[in-house]
Design an enzyme around this catalytic site. Structure first.
Site, PDB file in Angstrom:
ATOM      1  N   GLU A 143      23.535 -21.586   6.493  1.00  0.00           N
ATOM      2  CA  GLU A 143      24.591 -21.206   5.529  1.00  0.00           C
ATOM      3  C   GLU A 143      24.942 -19.720   5.617  1.00  0.00           C
ATOM      4  O   GLU A 143      24.928 -19.003   4.613  1.00  0.00           O
ATOM      5  CB  GLU A 143      24.166 -21.580   4.101  1.00  0.00           C
ATOM      6  CG  GLU A 143      24.061 -23.067   3.895  1.00  0.00           C
ATOM      7  CD  GLU A 143      23.840 -23.509   2.444  1.00  0.00           C
ATOM      8  OE1 GLU A 143      23.623 -22.653   1.570  1.00  0.00           O
ATOM      9  OE2 GLU A 143      23.885 -24.724   2.199  1.00  0.00           O
ATOM     10  N   GLU A 199      22.425 -30.985   5.153  1.00  0.00           N
ATOM     11  CA  GLU A 199      22.022 -30.885   3.741  1.00  0.00           C
ATOM     12  C   GLU A 199      23.041 -31.668   2.934  1.00  0.00           C
ATOM     13  O   GLU A 199      24.221 -31.295   2.885  1.00  0.00           O
ATOM     14  CB  GLU A 199      21.990 -29.437   3.240  1.00  0.00           C
ATOM     15  CG  GLU A 199      20.797 -28.640   3.726  1.00  0.00           C
ATOM     16  CD  GLU A 199      20.688 -27.270   3.050  1.00  0.00           C
ATOM     17  OE1 GLU A 199      21.041 -27.152   1.857  1.00  0.00           O
ATOM     18  OE2 GLU A 199      20.252 -26.335   3.737  1.00  0.00           O
TER      19      GLU A 199
HETATM   20  O1  AHR Z   1      18.498 -27.262  -0.474  1.00  0.00           O
HETATM   21  C1  AHR Z   1      18.494 -26.152  -1.309  1.00  0.00           C
HETATM   22  C2  AHR Z   1      19.349 -25.010  -0.795  1.00  0.00           C
HETATM   23  O2  AHR Z   1      20.687 -25.379  -0.797  1.00  0.00           O
HETATM   24  C3  AHR Z   1      19.090 -24.581   0.625  1.00  0.00           C
HETATM   25  O3  AHR Z   1      18.050 -23.677   0.724  1.00  0.00           O
HETATM   26  C4  AHR Z   1      20.391 -23.954   1.022  1.00  0.00           C
HETATM   27  O4  AHR Z   1      20.634 -24.045   2.393  1.00  0.00           O
HETATM   28  C5  AHR Z   1      21.422 -24.663   0.173  1.00  0.00           C
HETATM   29  O5  AHR Z   1      22.284 -23.781  -0.442  1.00  0.00           O
END
Ligand code: AHR
Length: 498
Positions: A173, A293
């Site tokens: 990210e 994610e």
């Molecule tokens: O999954 C939790 C967080 O969410 C992770 O660390 C990040 O990559 C995202 O913003």
């Protein structure tokens, strides 16, 4: 009862599901590692400190690939802190989650745990505070043959054979202002390209994931992918998509259950952007998408940042209790991923234990399955094969912020065993589904699994089995028609045996 028609035809296929579509995520965040998968001293822990009760549930969940060690954590992580004798490892401030990192669990422990859990490790490198040198050294540490300094460190730490880690994320990210070492698209793209180049020189067999946007609401969404993919085209094998859905952000249940339409659009936009980059480069490559994610996340009701929280190891963060509504949303998101199986080659439910979790634990106590465990476990088990093109003609409802939304989310996966039809009835009334079975001679109903109930129902330590799937009777094949009743607000898996 309202009715919906679908058509299942083996010849109308989207593509084969890549096994890596059913991945999950372990980050050094809260109690995912410490008190989650790793708790020396727990009654079920083995000599390495791995909780066997959690491992049993992980095997049942059956994630195929596991992303590690972050997430935001990786952008401040020195991987060298997590190798070598545990007693000599430093305690550090983890500035991503304002915690104390003890480093008692690191790369070798994670890969060891993955092998035992039966899942493929997927590692991320730190492109926040670090860069090319640390990234290439980690690839050598993991995958190098003995005889050079980092590979020999692995051997000295008790692991002679290379780990053979195939999939590597180029940071995490990096477009997010919250990220330590966040960058603009040009700065990130250039760093990712050079780090990736060096990593592939160490081990040409690895696959690299370039960071896409942190979510579809980022101001640079689309433009970020365009620039980053242009710069990393020669090294990137996948581009990442991240997305979470917070129930509090939706007007009502009808709107929340429609959030998978956002993921659907996000996938289409990123695929189109990657194809535009390919077009400019006269490349025929259709870049793979890695939704590494995704999940529901109760960020409003259960905020993860608390400025008054003192630095401490493994504080409870994002230990959301998942409801029946969350399970339906996870079901809709899984169906969306499957419907894009030709393009989405990897995906990771974020995360695995205690943090936005399908699996919860109590330190020194029990473990249990959350509601969201079940649709994932069903998809991971029955979703392997060829995804069929299913285009339901179903009634629609008006959802706030989304417009017309089909009451039915559905897909089907054909395999040598038969066909699994996955369906979410988003409506508060039952739905009669009739599926025309084309080129599926002799099909019969093997099982109809249903997860339904009060939308606010959840499993807890005190009531771990309140929400659980049940096998229901009534689904029949009559000639070439499957007839089945989908209960109100339900997740369904109808398995047809060949
Ligand atoms: O999954 C939790 C967080 O969410 C992770 O660390 C990040 O990559 C995202 O913003």
């Amino acid at each position: 009862m309202r009715n919906v028609d679908v058509r299942l035809h083996r010849d109308f296929a989207i593509g084969a599901t890549n096994p890596r579509l059913f991945g999950a995520f372990v980050e050094h965040l809260g109690r995912c590692v410490y008190g989650g998968i790793f708790e020396p001293g727990h009654a079920t822990a083995d000599a390495r400190g791995f909780r066997q009760d959690v491992l049993a549930l992980v095997r049942e969940l059956a994630p195929t690939i596991m992303r590690y060690p972050g997430g935001n954590f990786v952008s401040g992580y020195n991987w060298e802190d997590g190798i070598g004798p545990a007693a000599e490892r430093p305690r550090r401030l983890d500035l991503a989650w304002m915690s104390t990192e003890t480093n008692q669990f690191g790369t070798n422990e994670f890969i060891d745990w993955c092998r035992i859990a039966g899942t493929e490790p997927m590692l991320a490198v730190n492109l926040g505070t670090r860069g090319i040198d640390a990234a290439r050294a980690l690839v050598e540490y993991c995958n190098g043959a003995p005889g050079t300094v980092w590979a020999d460190r692995r051997v000295a730490n008790g692991v002679r054979e290379p780990h053979g880690v195939r999939v590597w994320c180029l940071g995490n990210e990096m477009d997010g202002p919250w990220q330590i070492g966040a960058k603009d698209a040009v700065a990130y793209g250039k760093l990712a390209r050079e780090a990736g180049k060096a990593m592939k020189l160490v081990d040409p067999s690895i696959e690299l994931v370039a960071c896409g946007s942190s979510n579809s609401a980022m101001p640079t969404f689309g433009a970020w992918e365009d620039t980053v993919l242009d710069l990393t085209w020669d090294v990137a094998d996948h581009v990442s998509l991240h997305t979470y859905y917070d129930p509090e952000k939706y007007a009502d249940a009808d709107a929340y259950l429609a959030c998978s339409l956002d993921l659907d659009r996000m996938i289409s936009v990123v695929a189109a952007t990657a194809d535009a980059v390919a077009g400019r480069r006269r490349s025929r490559r259709r870049l793979s998408l890695s939704v590494d994610e995704w999940n529901v996340w109760h960020q409003t009701a259960n905020p993860h940042s608390d400025p008054s929280r003192p630095f401490a190891p493994a504080p409870a963060i994002a230990e959301d209790t998942h409801t029946m509504a969350d399970a339906l949303v996870v079901g809709c998101l899984l169906i969306t991923l499957l419907r894009h199986a030709d393009r989405v080659r990897m995906a990771c439910l974020a995360q695995l234990v205690n943090v936005i979790p399908p699996i919860r634990t109590v330190d020194g106590g029990p473990t249990w399955r959350q509601t969201t465990f079940f649709p994932f476990a069903h998809a991971a088990r029955f979703g392997r094969g060829t995804v069929l093109r299913v285009e339901p003609s179903a009634p629609a409802y008006e959802a706030a912020g989304e417009g017309d939304v089909s009451v039915l989310a559905a897909t089907a996966v054909a395999s040598a065993d038969g066909v699994a039809l996955f369906a979410v009835n988003r409506a508060a009334e039952p739905l009669g589904l009739e599926a025309r079975l084309c080129e599926l001679p002799g099909a019969r109903v093997a099982e109809h699994l249903v997860l339904d109930g009060d939308l606010s129902a959840a499993n807890t330590a005190a009531e771990p089995d309140r929400v659980a799937p049940r096998v229901v009777p009534g689904a029949v094949v009559d000639g070439d028609a499957l007839r089945v009743r989908l209960p109100p607000r339900s997740w369904n898996v109808i398995r047809l045996a060949a």
